[in-house]
Design a protein around this motif. Structure first.
Motif, PDB file in Angstrom:
ATOM      1  N   ILE A   1       0.795  -1.640   0.089  1.00 19.41           N
ATOM      2  CA  ILE A   1       0.248  -0.018   0.204  1.00 19.41           C
ATOM      3  C   ILE A   1       1.074   1.764   0.057  1.00 19.41           C
ATOM      4  N   LEU A   2       1.644   1.360   0.456  1.00 18.46           N
ATOM      5  CA  LEU A   2       2.344   2.348   0.968  1.00 18.46           C
ATOM      6  C   LEU A   2       4.019   2.569  -0.331  1.00 18.46           C
ATOM      7  N   ARG A   3       4.218   1.271  -0.954  1.00 17.56           N
ATOM      8  CA  ARG A   3       4.330   1.416  -2.159  1.00 17.56           C
ATOM      9  C   ARG A   3       3.846   2.436  -3.488  1.00 17.56           C
ATOM     10  N   GLU A   4       2.230   2.175  -3.455  1.00 18.02           N
ATOM     11  CA  GLU A   4       1.603   2.397  -4.366  1.00 18.02           C
ATOM     12  C   GLU A   4       1.483   3.578  -3.693  1.00 18.02           C
ATOM     13  N   ASN A   5       1.633   4.424  -2.709  1.00 16.43           N
ATOM     14  CA  ASN A   5       1.301   6.225  -2.162  1.00 16.43           C
ATOM     15  C   ASN A   5       2.274   6.420  -1.750  1.00 16.43           C
ATOM     16  N   SER A   6       3.522   6.145  -2.078  1.00 13.78           N
ATOM     17  CA  SER A   6       4.398   7.673  -1.991  1.00 13.78           C
ATOM     18  C   SER A   6       4.943   7.343  -0.650  1.00 13.78           C
ATOM     19  N   PHE A   7       4.497   6.630   0.173  1.00 21.40           N
ATOM     20  CA  PHE A   7       4.459   6.145   1.587  1.00 21.40           C
ATOM     21  C   PHE A   7       4.094   6.958   2.418  1.00 21.40           C
ATOM     22  N   ASP A   8       2.786   6.887   2.470  1.00 24.09           N
ATOM     23  CA  ASP A   8       1.689   7.894   2.543  1.00 24.09           C
ATOM     24  C   ASP A   8       1.116   6.769   4.200  1.00 24.09           C
ATOM     25  N   LEU A   9       1.903   7.613   5.221  1.00 20.35           N
ATOM     26  CA  LEU A   9       1.027   6.435   6.223  1.00 20.35           C
ATOM     27  C   LEU A   9      -0.265   6.510   6.555  1.00 20.35           C
ATOM     28  N   THR A  10      -1.212   8.019   5.890  1.00 23.15           N
ATOM     29  CA  THR A  10      -2.721   8.586   6.523  1.00 23.15           C
ATOM     30  C   THR A  10      -3.299   6.697   4.957  1.00 23.15           C
ATOM     31  N   LYS A  11      -2.428   6.730   4.276  1.00 20.04           N
ATOM     32  CA  LYS A  11      -3.327   5.904   3.536  1.00 20.04           C
ATOM     33  C   LYS A  11      -3.510   4.462   3.627  1.00 20.04           C
ATOM     34  N   LEU A  12      -3.038   4.139   5.245  1.00 21.29           N
ATOM     35  CA  LEU A  12      -3.374   3.077   5.735  1.00 21.29           C
ATOM     36  C   LEU A  12      -4.721   2.995   6.735  1.00 21.29           C
ATOM     37  N   PHE A  13      -5.275   4.226   6.906  1.00 17.25           N
ATOM     38  CA  PHE A  13      -7.082   3.629   7.698  1.00 17.25           C
ATOM     39  C   PHE A  13      -7.828   4.916   6.916  1.00 17.25           C
ATOM     40  N   LYS A  14      -8.671   4.397   7.501  1.00 19.75           N
ATOM     41  CA  LYS A  14     -10.195   5.718   6.120  1.00 19.75           C
ATOM     42  C   LYS A  14      -9.759   6.520   7.147  1.00 19.75           C
ATOM     43  N   SER A  15      -9.572   8.211   6.250  1.00 19.05           N
ATOM     44  CA  SER A  15      -9.737   9.257   6.876  1.00 19.05           C
ATOM     45  C   SER A  15     -10.996   9.698   6.278  1.00 19.05           C
ATOM     46  N   SER A  16     -11.962  10.598   7.731  1.00 18.76           N
ATOM     47  CA  SER A  16     -12.491  11.579   6.954  1.00 18.76           C
ATOM     48  C   SER A  16     -12.216  13.100   8.306  1.00 18.76           C
TER      49      SER A  16
ATOM     50  N   PHE B   1       9.902 -10.766   6.107  1.00 18.57           N
ATOM     51  CA  PHE B   1       9.298 -10.717   4.744  1.00 18.57           C
ATOM     52  C   PHE B   1      10.671 -10.132   3.527  1.00 18.57           C
ATOM     53  N   ASN B   2      10.389 -10.367   2.740  1.00 18.62           N
ATOM     54  CA  ASN B   2      11.632 -10.068   1.429  1.00 18.62           C
ATOM     55  C   ASN B   2      10.346  -8.823   1.416  1.00 18.62           C
ATOM     56  N   ILE B   3      10.821  -7.660   1.742  1.00 19.47           N
ATOM     57  CA  ILE B   3       9.734  -6.472   1.758  1.00 19.47           C
ATOM     58  C   ILE B   3      10.226  -5.710   0.943  1.00 19.47           C
ATOM     59  N   LYS B   4      10.102  -4.685  -0.668  1.00 14.62           N
ATOM     60  CA  LYS B   4      11.446  -4.023  -0.960  1.00 14.62           C
ATOM     61  C   LYS B   4      10.824  -2.173  -0.157  1.00 14.62           C
ATOM     62  N   ALA B   5      12.094  -1.591  -0.040  1.00 16.77           N
ATOM     63  CA  ALA B   5      12.238  -0.634  -0.085  1.00 16.77           C
ATOM     64  C   ALA B   5      11.370   0.410  -1.126  1.00 16.77           C
ATOM     65  N   ILE B   6      11.164   1.306  -0.613  1.00 16.01           N
ATOM     66  CA  ILE B   6       9.752   2.084  -1.167  1.00 16.01           C
ATOM     67  C   ILE B   6      10.846   3.556  -1.657  1.00 16.01           C
ATOM     68  N   GLY B   7      11.915   4.178  -1.008  1.00 14.26           N
ATOM     69  CA  GLY B   7      12.550   5.672  -1.511  1.00 14.26           C
ATOM     70  C   GLY B   7      13.331   5.188  -0.729  1.00 14.26           C
ATOM     71  N   SER B   8      14.672   5.911   0.320  1.00 14.71           N
ATOM     72  CA  SER B   8      15.689   6.129   0.532  1.00 14.71           C
ATOM     73  C   SER B   8      15.734   5.123   2.263  1.00 14.71           C
ATOM     74  N   GLU B   9      14.765   4.867   1.984  1.00 16.25           N
ATOM     75  CA  GLU B   9      14.722   3.604   3.425  1.00 16.25           C
ATOM     76  C   GLU B   9      15.447   2.611   3.245  1.00 16.25           C
ATOM     77  N   GLN B  10      15.750   1.764   4.662  1.00 18.27           N
ATOM     78  CA  GLN B  10      16.264   0.909   4.575  1.00 18.27           C
ATOM     79  C   GLN B  10      15.427  -0.495   4.859  1.00 18.27           C
ATOM     80  N   VAL B  11      15.920  -1.779   4.162  1.00 12.42           N
ATOM     81  CA  VAL B  11      15.548  -2.642   4.670  1.00 12.42           C
ATOM     82  C   VAL B  11      16.207  -3.923   5.054  1.00 12.42           C
ATOM     83  N   PHE B  12      16.165  -4.223   6.443  1.00 11.35           N
ATOM     84  CA  PHE B  12      16.765  -4.962   7.097  1.00 11.35           C
ATOM     85  C   PHE B  12      16.155  -6.409   7.802  1.00 11.35           C
ATOM     86  N   ILE B  13      16.571  -7.222   7.009  1.00 13.31           N
ATOM     87  CA  ILE B  13      15.640  -9.275   6.638  1.00 13.31           C
ATOM     88  C   ILE B  13      16.395  -9.719   7.891  1.00 13.31           C
ATOM     89  N   HIS B  14      15.802 -10.304   8.803  1.00 12.58           N
ATOM     90  CA  HIS B  14      16.180 -11.830   9.652  1.00 12.58           C
ATOM     91  C   HIS B  14      15.404 -12.869   9.204  1.00 12.58           C
TER      92      HIS B  14
END
Length: 348
Positions: free
Chosen positions: A127-142, A172-185
């Motif tokens: 969801i964040l990859r599809e919305n440029s890491f916009d956290l507000t897209k994770l819940f319904k806004s009003s 999980f084998n998730i992907k970075a969206i921008g300049s953030e890092q992904v640490f896999i364990h």
């Protein structure tokens, strides 16, 4: 002002992820804040996990009356830490929470990491990859939510500013969206614990991972029970007994109905599955479910020889959940989990 690493969690899987993160980053002076919910089984599983890691300090926030009242108590502790301690690493379990989104941008720290919360981690990443890491897209806004948040931010003494960099800590084998890092364990801490324990492999048994699908509205409970009867019959014909590992949020009435199904036995889980089998001294050689992050996590920890996901017929899934369910199946398929289709005609 002392340096701490701060972990904020509210589910058993987030708790396991916090333990793995503390071990992975070799963190010291670790402060754990647990935001408990109104669900007894959820809270019990979290509290049982305290013994598996030596925390410097544990702050338990009990659920009080409503989410807003509980959030106010959490805000009190976060503000106290903000005034008196310096945070090196901040680890957040529930990124969909309005209060955690707000404090990510208002606490002072060196680095912030999102912890895993089951298969929803992969869905959140998508969801964040599809919305440029916009956290507000994770819940319904009003408009109402906007005004409530504005009042709460004022009460908590924080602003609604956005923009701090957030990294991922995940199995999980998730992907970075921008300049953030992904640490896999790969559950190195848990697997290290397992090496010192004796586990027994059970023959002719498959563990079916329970879920709260009908409870949250993914599908009707009558259809969920029909699907489970089909699973029990399928494995009975192969001479395999089904042990149903209950989800912590499943209603007792539903569990009683499942326990009455031929060739299906309920196992009440008092620990998250990732640890439960180790505690019981059992080796899960066969695992199945509809969809669950445990298909992926148990594979990484126990390497069972048989793992299978059964796709719920689309016409049984409510419209509200169709997209998220499809995303969950898509992720499991990407990770190589075998997904079998269920013929709807078989359950009529």
């Amino acid at each position: 002002m002392s340096n701490i690493n701060l972990f904020v969690v509210q589910s058993p899987f987030q708790m396991i992820s916090a333990i793995e993160a503390a071990n992975y980053f070799k963190c010291e002076n670790n402060v754990l804040i647990v935001r408990l919910t109104g669900e007894k089984n959820n809270n019990n599983q979290i509290e049982r996990l305290f013994e598996f890691f030596q925390w410097t300090r544990v702050i338990c926030i009990r659920h009080l009356l409503s989410i807003t009242v509980t959030d106010n108590k959490l805000a009190f502790y976060l503000n106290k830490i903000k005034r008196n301690e310096r945070i090196s690493y901040l680890f957040i379990g529930e990124i969909r929470s309005r209060i955690m989104q707000a404090y990510i941008d208002n606490l002072n720290y060196d680095s912030c990491f999102l912890l895993d919360d089951g298969v929803s981690t992969a869905v959140t990443n998508k969801i964040l990859r599809e919305n440029s890491f916009d956290l507000t897209k994770l819940f319904k806004s009003s408009r109402r939510n906007y005004l409530i948040n504005k009042l709460l931010y004022k009460l908590w003494g924080i602003s609604g500013k956005k923009g701090k960099l957030i990294h991922w800590f995940s199995c999980f084998n998730i992907k970075a969206i921008g300049s953030e890092q992904v640490f896999i364990h790969r559950f190195e801490y848990l697997k290290g614990m397992m090496e010192s324990r004796t586990v027994t492999k059970l023959e002719n048994v498959i563990f079916f991972i329970g879920s709260n699908l009908s409870g949250v509205g993914v599908m009707d409970v009558s259809n969920e029970l029909r699907l489970l009867k089909l699973m029990a019959k399928k494995y009975s014909e192969k001479g395999i007994h089904v042990v149903y590992c209950s989800h912590r949020r499943e209603a007792q009435e539903k569990l009683d109905a499942i326990n009455a199904i031929d060739n299906m036995q309920i196992r009440t889980m008092t620990f998250p599955l990732e640890i439960a089998f180790m505690i019981e001294g059992e080796y899960p050689d066969r695992i199945a479910t509809f969809y669950s992050s445990a298909l992926y996590t148990l594979q990484k920890i126990y390497a069972p020889k048989y793992i299978k996901s059964f796709r719920i017929p689309g016409n049984l899934i409510t419209d509200e959940y169709k997209d998220s369910v499809n995303k969950a199946y898509a992720y499991l398929a990407e990770e190589g989990v075998v997904i079998d289709n269920i013929n709807y005609d078989d359950i009529r």
